[in-house]
Design an enzyme around this catalytic site. Structure first.
Site, short mmCIF file in Angstrom:
data_model
loop_
_atom_site.label_atom_id
_atom_site.label_comp_id
_atom_site.label_asym_id
_atom_site.label_seq_id
_atom_site.Cartn_x
_atom_site.Cartn_y
_atom_site.Cartn_z
N TYR A 163 26.76 37.86 25.05
CA TYR A 163 28.11 38.40 24.83
C TYR A 163 28.09 39.47 23.74
O TYR A 163 28.87 40.43 23.80
CB TYR A 163 29.11 37.26 24.56
CG TYR A 163 29.42 36.56 25.85
CD1 TYR A 163 28.76 35.39 26.23
CD2 TYR A 163 30.30 37.14 26.77
CE1 TYR A 163 28.98 34.81 27.46
CE2 TYR A 163 30.53 36.57 28.01
CZ TYR A 163 29.87 35.41 28.36
OH TYR A 163 30.06 34.85 29.59
N GLN A 189 40.89 39.67 35.66
CA GLN A 189 39.76 38.74 35.50
C GLN A 189 38.78 39.31 34.47
O GLN A 189 37.83 38.64 34.09
CB GLN A 189 39.03 38.54 36.83
CG GLN A 189 39.91 37.94 37.92
CD GLN A 189 39.22 37.97 39.27
OE1 GLN A 189 38.48 37.06 39.63
NE2 GLN A 189 39.46 39.04 40.02
N ASN A 190 39.02 40.55 34.07
CA ASN A 190 38.09 41.25 33.19
C ASN A 190 38.27 40.80 31.74
O ASN A 190 39.38 40.46 31.33
CB ASN A 190 38.27 42.77 33.29
CG ASN A 190 38.03 43.27 34.70
OD1 ASN A 190 37.39 42.58 35.52
ND2 ASN A 190 38.58 44.41 35.02
N VAL A 191 37.19 40.85 31.00
CA VAL A 191 37.25 40.45 29.59
C VAL A 191 37.23 41.67 28.68
O VAL A 191 37.39 41.55 27.47
CB VAL A 191 36.09 39.48 29.25
CG1 VAL A 191 36.26 38.17 30.02
CG2 VAL A 191 34.72 40.09 29.55
N HIS A 232 40.15 35.18 32.43
CA HIS A 232 38.81 34.69 32.07
C HIS A 232 38.43 34.97 30.63
O HIS A 232 37.25 34.94 30.29
CB HIS A 232 37.77 35.30 33.03
CG HIS A 232 37.95 34.83 34.44
ND1 HIS A 232 37.45 35.52 35.53
CD2 HIS A 232 38.61 33.77 34.94
CE1 HIS A 232 37.78 34.85 36.64
NE2 HIS A 232 38.50 33.80 36.32
N GLY A 246 39.61 46.10 42.83
CA GLY A 246 38.25 45.89 42.35
C GLY A 246 37.85 44.45 42.09
O GLY A 246 37.23 44.15 41.07
N THR A 247 38.21 43.55 43.03
CA THR A 247 37.71 42.19 42.90
C THR A 247 37.20 41.72 44.25
O THR A 247 37.82 41.96 45.28
CB THR A 247 38.78 41.20 42.37
OG1 THR A 247 38.25 39.87 42.41
CG2 THR A 247 40.08 41.27 43.13
N SER A 248 36.08 41.01 44.23
CA SER A 248 35.51 40.51 45.49
C SER A 248 36.31 39.33 46.03
O SER A 248 36.08 38.86 47.14
CB SER A 248 34.06 40.08 45.25
OG SER A 248 34.03 39.07 44.24
N1 APR Z 1 36.31 50.88 42.07
C1 APR Z 1 36.95 49.79 42.58
N2 APR Z 1 36.32 48.66 43.00
C2 APR Z 1 34.98 48.66 42.91
C3 APR Z 1 34.23 49.74 42.41
C4 APR Z 1 34.95 50.89 41.97
N3 APR Z 1 34.31 51.97 41.48
N4 APR Z 1 32.90 49.40 42.47
C5 APR Z 1 32.84 48.15 42.99
N5 APR Z 1 34.07 47.71 43.27
C6 APR Z 1 34.49 46.42 43.83
C7 APR Z 1 33.46 45.73 44.69
O1 APR Z 1 33.54 46.22 46.03
C8 APR Z 1 33.90 44.28 44.58
O2 APR Z 1 34.91 43.97 45.53
O3 APR Z 1 34.71 45.55 42.75
C9 APR Z 1 34.50 44.20 43.18
C10 APR Z 1 33.58 43.54 42.18
O4 APR Z 1 33.45 42.19 42.55
P1 APR Z 1 32.72 41.20 41.52
O5 APR Z 1 31.49 41.88 40.99
O6 APR Z 1 32.60 39.88 42.21
O7 APR Z 1 33.74 41.12 40.30
P2 APR Z 1 35.02 40.19 40.18
O8 APR Z 1 35.68 40.03 41.51
O9 APR Z 1 35.84 40.74 39.07
O10 APR Z 1 34.38 38.78 39.73
C11 APR Z 1 35.31 37.75 39.45
O11 APR Z 1 33.48 36.38 38.63
O12 APR Z 1 31.55 36.27 37.43
C12 APR Z 1 32.89 35.99 37.40
O13 APR Z 1 34.22 35.80 35.51
C13 APR Z 1 33.56 36.74 36.30
O14 APR Z 1 35.77 37.70 36.29
C14 APR Z 1 34.57 37.62 37.03
C15 APR Z 1 34.77 36.89 38.33
#
Ligand code: APR
Length: 238
Positions: A55, A88-90, A106, A173-175
């Protein structure tokens, strides 16, 4: 004209265009670190130095990053809508961009908390480093104010209540791979609430029954476009 309630639910992708790695993309954080070693209560217990260092490195890196056009467009919406960001971002890029109401599901990288009393939370005002033996006023060791895997998400219930009042939900931007956070998209008040998704990839939206518009763009491009379109639609109405 009453201001629309807009909730923006963001993940690592919204900060990708600021140069902060996501988690599950090819070059993501979890491609270079094992979650079990740096982001679980067991890791903190058995491998404290490695967790604190992980961290510290992320905090040090985050100090060199700035908000992008996506963060700024989200903050600009507050001029004409009632906006809450649930992230979800820190990182604190939403706050740096000017968003006034940000809920961190988170945790927050720039904060530490007592390992004993979760209500004892400290801002890291100077620099980025947590000393390994730093203690709070209760004498307990401090830890990153981050929700580790396997830990409860205290802000989830308040976030659900906020989403249930939204007229529009924007997801950036979240999976949608991590629960309970990903379940937020199902807490809109009914099946009519429109959901807009900005993501160049394909998050898991298979169970979403609401009107869904997927803008397959990076956040820095797609979010300003979407928000300009919504502003035009929502402020043009009589
Ligand atoms: N602009 C927008 N979205 C993007 C970009 C971009 N330039 N690049 C990638 N992405 C998308 C990807 O397609 C994906 O859908 O951002 C998402 C990232 O997904 P993850 O890496 O899984 O991140 P996230 O969904 O925030 O993860 C959730 O998992 O590990 C834990 O606590 C952590 O908060 C996090 C949580």
């Amino acid at each position: 004209m009453t201001r629309k309630k807009i909730v923006v639910f963001t993940g690592a992708g919204v900060s990708a265009d600021s140069g902060i790695a996501t988690f599950r993309d090819a070059d993501g954080l979890w491609a270079n670190y094992r979650i079990e070693e740096v982001c679980t209560p067991e890791a903190l217990r058995h491998n404290r130095a490695k967790v604190i260092e992980f961290y510290n490195l992320r905090r040090k890196e985050s100090l060199t990053k700035s908000p992008n056009e996506g963060h700024r467009a989200i903050a600009s919406m507050e001029e004409w809508a009632d906006v809450v960001v649930i992230t979800q971002n820190v990182d604190n890029l939403h706050e740096q961009a000017g968003s006034k109401r940000v809920v961190h599901l988170h945790g927050e990288l720039m904060k530490l908390r007592s390992e004993r009393n979760p209500d004892l939370i400290y801002d890291i005002n100077e620099g980025w480093e947590q000393e390994l033996d730093a203690r709070g006023e209760d004498g307990a060791l401090l830890r990153p104010h981050i929700v580790f895997f396997g830990e409860s998400v205290p802000m989830f219930d308040p976030a659900c209540k906020i989403v249930s009042k939204a007229d529009i939900l924007i997801v950036v931007g979240t999976s949608l791979a991590v629960y309970p956070a990903a379940a937020l998209v199902y807490y809109v008040r009914d099946k009519q609430v429109p959901i807009y998704l900005v993501d160049p990839g394909n998050p898991d939206t298979s169970n979403i029954r609401n009107p869904l518009t997927h803008i397959k763009e990076r956040g820095a491009i797609g979010v300003p476009q979407l928000i300009a379109q919504l502003k035009d639609e929502l402020t043009k109405e009589g």
